[in-house]
Write a protein that holds these residues in place. Sequence first.
Motif, PDB file in Angstrom:
ATOM      1  N   ALA A 143       0.862  -1.227  -0.034  1.00  0.00           N
ATOM      2  CA  ALA A 143      -0.133  -0.115  -0.067  1.00  0.00           C
ATOM      3  C   ALA A 143       0.751   1.221   0.050  1.00  0.00           C
ATOM      4  N   LEU A 144       2.005   1.048   0.713  1.00  0.00           N
ATOM      5  CA  LEU A 144       2.935   2.474   0.842  1.00  0.00           C
ATOM      6  C   LEU A 144       3.938   2.403  -0.507  1.00  0.00           C
ATOM      7  N   SER A 145       3.974   1.401  -1.334  1.00  0.00           N
ATOM      8  CA  SER A 145       4.862   1.310  -2.247  1.00  0.00           C
ATOM      9  C   SER A 145       5.016   2.444  -3.239  1.00  0.00           C
ATOM     10  N   GLY A 146       3.775   3.090  -3.753  1.00  0.00           N
ATOM     11  CA  GLY A 146       3.813   4.140  -4.501  1.00  0.00           C
ATOM     12  C   GLY A 146       3.468   5.706  -3.985  1.00  0.00           C
ATOM     13  N   VAL A 147       3.769   5.633  -2.615  1.00  0.00           N
ATOM     14  CA  VAL A 147       3.354   6.626  -1.965  1.00  0.00           C
ATOM     15  C   VAL A 147       4.702   7.721  -2.161  1.00  0.00           C
ATOM     16  N   SER A 148       5.775   7.355  -2.127  1.00  0.00           N
ATOM     17  CA  SER A 148       7.036   7.950  -2.217  1.00  0.00           C
ATOM     18  C   SER A 148       7.738   7.658  -3.558  1.00  0.00           C
ATOM     19  N   ASP A 149       8.324   8.899  -4.173  1.00  0.00           N
ATOM     20  CA  ASP A 149       9.414   8.726  -5.479  1.00  0.00           C
ATOM     21  C   ASP A 149      10.716   8.283  -5.213  1.00  0.00           C
ATOM     22  N   SER A 150      10.868   8.076  -4.040  1.00  0.00           N
ATOM     23  CA  SER A 150      12.342   7.557  -3.582  1.00  0.00           C
ATOM     24  C   SER A 150      12.398   6.126  -3.895  1.00  0.00           C
ATOM     25  N   TYR A 151      13.547   5.960  -4.562  1.00  0.00           N
ATOM     26  CA  TYR A 151      13.765   4.335  -4.747  1.00  0.00           C
ATOM     27  C   TYR A 151      14.045   3.426  -3.551  1.00  0.00           C
ATOM     28  N   ALA A 152      14.754   4.200  -2.900  1.00  0.00           N
ATOM     29  CA  ALA A 152      15.114   3.473  -1.339  1.00  0.00           C
ATOM     30  C   ALA A 152      13.968   3.281  -0.649  1.00  0.00           C
ATOM     31  N   VAL A 153      12.832   4.237  -0.596  1.00  0.00           N
ATOM     32  CA  VAL A 153      11.871   4.047   0.437  1.00  0.00           C
ATOM     33  C   VAL A 153      10.842   2.904  -0.234  1.00  0.00           C
ATOM     34  N   THR A 154      10.774   2.827  -1.778  1.00  0.00           N
ATOM     35  CA  THR A 154      10.292   1.970  -2.281  1.00  0.00           C
ATOM     36  C   THR A 154      10.652   0.471  -2.128  1.00  0.00           C
ATOM     37  N   LEU A 155      12.001   0.545  -2.091  1.00  0.00           N
ATOM     38  CA  LEU A 155      12.656  -0.945  -1.876  1.00  0.00           C
ATOM     39  C   LEU A 155      12.255  -1.125  -0.399  1.00  0.00           C
ATOM     40  N   ALA A 156      12.183  -0.459   0.589  1.00  0.00           N
ATOM     41  CA  ALA A 156      12.034  -0.718   1.990  1.00  0.00           C
ATOM     42  C   ALA A 156      10.759  -0.919   2.293  1.00  0.00           C
ATOM     43  N   VAL A 157       9.711  -0.414   1.829  1.00  0.00           N
ATOM     44  CA  VAL A 157       8.334  -0.854   2.150  1.00  0.00           C
ATOM     45  C   VAL A 157       8.104  -2.049   1.428  1.00  0.00           C
ATOM     46  N   VAL A 158       8.449  -2.276   0.375  1.00  0.00           N
ATOM     47  CA  VAL A 158       8.345  -3.454  -0.472  1.00  0.00           C
ATOM     48  C   VAL A 158       8.941  -4.857   0.328  1.00  0.00           C
ATOM     49  N   ALA A 159      10.069  -4.482   0.980  1.00  0.00           N
ATOM     50  CA  ALA A 159      10.657  -5.417   1.693  1.00  0.00           C
ATOM     51  C   ALA A 159       9.897  -5.820   3.165  1.00  0.00           C
ATOM     52  N   VAL A 160       9.105  -4.748   3.589  1.00  0.00           N
ATOM     53  CA  VAL A 160       8.166  -4.994   4.808  1.00  0.00           C
ATOM     54  C   VAL A 160       7.220  -5.839   4.399  1.00  0.00           C
ATOM     55  N   SER A 161       6.695  -5.594   3.143  1.00  0.00           N
ATOM     56  CA  SER A 161       5.613  -6.523   2.763  1.00  0.00           C
ATOM     57  C   SER A 161       6.089  -8.106   2.598  1.00  0.00           C
ATOM     58  N   GLY A 162       7.494  -8.329   2.195  1.00  0.00           N
ATOM     59  CA  GLY A 162       7.967  -9.536   2.173  1.00  0.00           C
ATOM     60  C   GLY A 162       8.005  -9.927   3.490  1.00  0.00           C
ATOM     61  N   ILE A 163       8.368  -9.390   4.440  1.00  0.00           N
ATOM     62  CA  ILE A 163       8.588  -9.874   5.726  1.00  0.00           C
ATOM     63  C   ILE A 163       7.179 -10.396   6.168  1.00  0.00           C
ATOM     64  N   GLY A 164       6.125  -9.513   5.869  1.00  0.00           N
ATOM     65  CA  GLY A 164       4.581 -10.163   6.194  1.00  0.00           C
ATOM     66  C   GLY A 164       4.473 -11.429   5.553  1.00  0.00           C
ATOM     67  N   VAL A 165       4.761 -11.603   4.338  1.00  0.00           N
ATOM     68  CA  VAL A 165       4.634 -12.714   3.664  1.00  0.00           C
ATOM     69  C   VAL A 165       5.518 -14.019   4.146  1.00  0.00           C
ATOM     70  N   ALA A 166       6.488 -13.835   4.520  1.00  0.00           N
ATOM     71  CA  ALA A 166       7.389 -14.520   5.329  1.00  0.00           C
ATOM     72  C   ALA A 166       6.801 -15.114   6.576  1.00  0.00           C
ATOM     73  N   ALA A 167       6.135 -14.397   7.453  1.00  0.00           N
ATOM     74  CA  ALA A 167       5.578 -14.689   8.518  1.00  0.00           C
ATOM     75  C   ALA A 167       4.367 -15.392   8.610  1.00  0.00           C
ATOM     76  N   TYR A 168       3.641 -15.229   7.300  1.00  0.00           N
ATOM     77  CA  TYR A 168       2.561 -15.932   7.253  1.00  0.00           C
ATOM     78  C   TYR A 168       2.391 -17.246   6.692  1.00  0.00           C
ATOM     79  N   HIS A 169       3.448 -17.637   6.006  1.00  0.00           N
ATOM     80  CA  HIS A 169       3.268 -18.947   5.144  1.00  0.00           C
ATOM     81  C   HIS A 169       3.594 -20.278   6.024  1.00  0.00           C
ATOM     82  N   PRO A 170       4.731 -20.314   7.064  1.00  0.00           N
ATOM     83  CA  PRO A 170       5.083 -21.369   7.571  1.00  0.00           C
ATOM     84  C   PRO A 170       3.861 -22.038   8.668  1.00  0.00           C
ATOM     85  N   GLU A 171       3.302 -20.944   9.225  1.00  0.00           N
ATOM     86  CA  GLU A 171       2.332 -20.952  10.337  1.00  0.00           C
ATOM     87  C   GLU A 171       0.940 -21.285   9.473  1.00  0.00           C
ATOM     88  N   SER A 172       0.733 -20.654   8.463  1.00  0.00           N
ATOM     89  CA  SER A 172      -0.625 -21.100   7.689  1.00  0.00           C
ATOM     90  C   SER A 172      -0.563 -22.340   7.214  1.00  0.00           C
TER      91      SER A 172
END
Length: 404
Positions: free
Chosen positions: A85-114
């Motif tokens: 949701a935050l990936s398109g908010v900032s034009d900064s490439y670094a910020v985009t990478l950071a928030v997309v990485a946060v999404s990846g952590i969420g995906v990581a936490a979900y799958h083993p337990e699910s």
Amino acid sequence: MRRNLHITLLSVGHGCVDVYQGAVAALVPFFVAERAYSYAAASGVVLAASMLSSVAQPLFGALTDRRAVPWLLPVSTLLAGLGIALSGVSDSYAVTLAVVAVSGIGVAAYHPESARVARAAGGPGHSAMGWFSLGGNLGFALAPLAVAAVVAAGGLRLTPLLLLPAVVGAALCLPVLRGLERRLSGTDGSSATGRRDDTASFVRLSLAVVCRSVAFIGLGTFISLYAAERMDGSRAAGTAALFLLYLGGAVGSVLGGALADRWDRVRVSRWSYLLTAGAIAGVVFVPGPALYPFVALTSVGLYVPFSLQVTLGQDYLPSRVGTASGITLGLTVSVGGLAGPVIGALADRTSLQTALTPLVLMPVLAWLLFRTLPEPALPSPSGTTVSKGEDADAEHAPAPPGLR
């Protein structure tokens, strides 16, 4: 009836999470168009989503082996959605990478337990896990349409609207966790049944999943751009190709579970990978709109083994089910994202067709690895261990007198 309801809710919730895995690739053409990213920079965004996920997912899996943490399902779902949701908010490439990485952590936490919860809810057999995987595949398939509907209308600034599936997914998993509360709280996350771990087979399985991941993520990252290039720059053509690549997974997951209930998982996966090699060759080399049927066949072929690999991993490591799920669903899958920048850099120097050509070899390598794998023995209802063949023999054996 309750079992079916639980699997259905988990499947839909899985789809709400995997929307965000598919959304990363779906956003790539918009990052290229609005921010003038190169192929290498665009693939770096995909890598950001997969890198932390690849490291974190086995760690979350090891955590679930120590104790049940079902609360991770709603929390991780919301985290996955927030990053995209935050990936398109900032034009900064670094910020985009950071928030997309946060999404990846969420995906990581979900799958083993699910995966652990889904197997507890589904019971024996392979079909329940297939239906659970179906939800994730549908989420992947719907991601390009969701992203196109939101971002094409108003640009990247509207990505906060993409948080909605996460809210729905988090809400849907709550009744499942309440319904399974006794069963889940009565375990420590491990499903060891006295069977010994087959680490060597698990390693070979993991290498096969890596090969699948390289092919799938490579195609997922660039198929939109490749199809658009082959169709005179049509963005709609690219979105359609990515949609097909994800949609075929819905067919493949259910088909894989059904075939594995008839034959064994190793045999089904092996033949699927062999056929997929030809399908990817068709995607890369067949010109014009004829590539679409090959995209669909590739998707089905790559997803037939998907849920089967998860349960195979759990059965090769019965004492570390969470770790096995974290590796087969996370580490080995995400490692494929490391190939993205290599493909992008090669495409920048040559062409997309040249860069995608090596992907034909990936399912061939997976096929070769599956030729070395045994079908793991499974516990029978009586507590003894039987192989797939023995189980089938028992199923067709003459019934004792009085039971015929």
